[in-house]
Design an enzyme around this catalytic site. Structure first.
Site, PDB file in Angstrom:
ATOM      1  CB  CYS A  98      -1.218  -7.424   3.379  1.00 44.36           C
ATOM      2  SG  CYS A  98      -1.836  -8.892   2.925  1.00 44.36           S
ATOM      3  CG  HIS A 188       0.093  -5.758  -0.783  1.00 43.50           C
ATOM      4  ND1 HIS A 188       1.014  -5.964   0.182  1.00 43.50           N
ATOM      5  CD2 HIS A 188      -0.562  -6.658  -0.815  1.00 43.50           C
ATOM      6  CE1 HIS A 188       0.856  -7.207   0.744  1.00 43.50           C
ATOM      7  NE2 HIS A 188      -0.297  -7.578   0.076  1.00 43.50           N
ATOM      8  CD  GLU A 190       3.479  -3.326   0.179  1.00 39.52           C
ATOM      9  OE1 GLU A 190       3.873  -4.566   0.423  1.00 39.52           O
ATOM     10  OE2 GLU A 190       2.527  -2.635   0.122  1.00 39.52           O
TER      11      GLU A 190
END
Length: 238
Positions: A98, A188, A190
């Site tokens: 990001c 993302h 994660e």
């Protein structure tokens, strides 16, 4: 012992931090069980600690997201660029996420700025390019996969010598490769579904303002195991 360095470039929303952990914690949760015994995870908060770590002790670099904007050119962010350029020259493995994606692209000669179509948030489909399907990190993924996204800025112009690995209807540069072991992604990997849900709840008004229906986006949230697998596979290149 060499380290995998998580470069923290900002803080998540307070309710996300309280319930799920801050950005660096989300990375740690995904990586801790797959980390080789000869490596450890360390965090460098680039927004609060001005001295960059010595790259000689760094086996790999992960760059988090942020609520800052790369185009604002904050001093701490600008100071990261020569360090990232040195890491690329040294062939230090890197994966930017990001803000990290936009910062790497800018550091290596591209342009990041506000996307004219507005914010992209929610669980969205991402498509691999032909180069992505042959890339050593991305080739494990299906040609189309879902990923969690939340960003107002994008890589609007990719660096000249990079390779576009993935895109979608909103963003032409969802994933880029800059060198043999240096990648970045707009999405993302994660994030978990509950984290994505918390972000959408926070963004309800902004999303309505640009003509999107938050409840529909919330209903479409799903687990993104394939996108998340990139983090663990990244460790294979250290």
């Amino acid at each position: 012992m060499a380290c995998v360095l998580i470069v923290k470039t900002g803080d998540a929303f307070p309710e996300v931090v309280d319930q799920h952990g801050d950005f660096e914690t989300l990375f740690k949760k995904q990586l801790s069980t797959a980390l080789p015994t000869h490596l450890d995870l360390q965090v460098w908060d680039a927004t609060r600690q001005p001295s960059a770590p010595d790259l000689d002790a760094v086996a790999g670099i992960l760059i988090t997201g942020s609520h800052s904007m790369v185009s604002d050119a904050e001093p701490w962010s600008e100071a990261l660029k020569p360090w990232l350029q040195e890491a690329l020259a040294n062939d230090t493995p890197m994966l930017g996420v990001c803000y990290g994606h936009q910062l790497m692209a800018t550091a290596f000669g591209g342009v990041s700025d506000y996307h004219p179509a507005g914010r992209e948030s929610g669980t969205r489909t991402v498509r691999l390019t032909q180069a992505g399907q042959q890339d050593p990190l991305f080739s494990q993924l299906p040609a189309n996969f879902v990923a969690h996204l939340t960003h107002a800025q994008s890589v609007m112009q990719a660096p000249l010598n990079c390779t576009v690995l993935a895109h979608n209807n909103h963003d032409a540069h969802q994933a880029l490769r800059y060198g043999p072991r240096q990648w970045s992604v707009q999405f993302h990997p994660e994030f978990t579904a509950p984290v994505m849900r918390a972000y959408l709840e926070r963004q309800r008004a902004a999303l309505r303002d640009q003509g999107e229906e938050p409840d529909t986006l919330l209903a479409n949230i799903t687990d993104c195991h394939e996108a998340t697998s990139l983090l663990r596979r990244f460790l294979d290149f250290l």
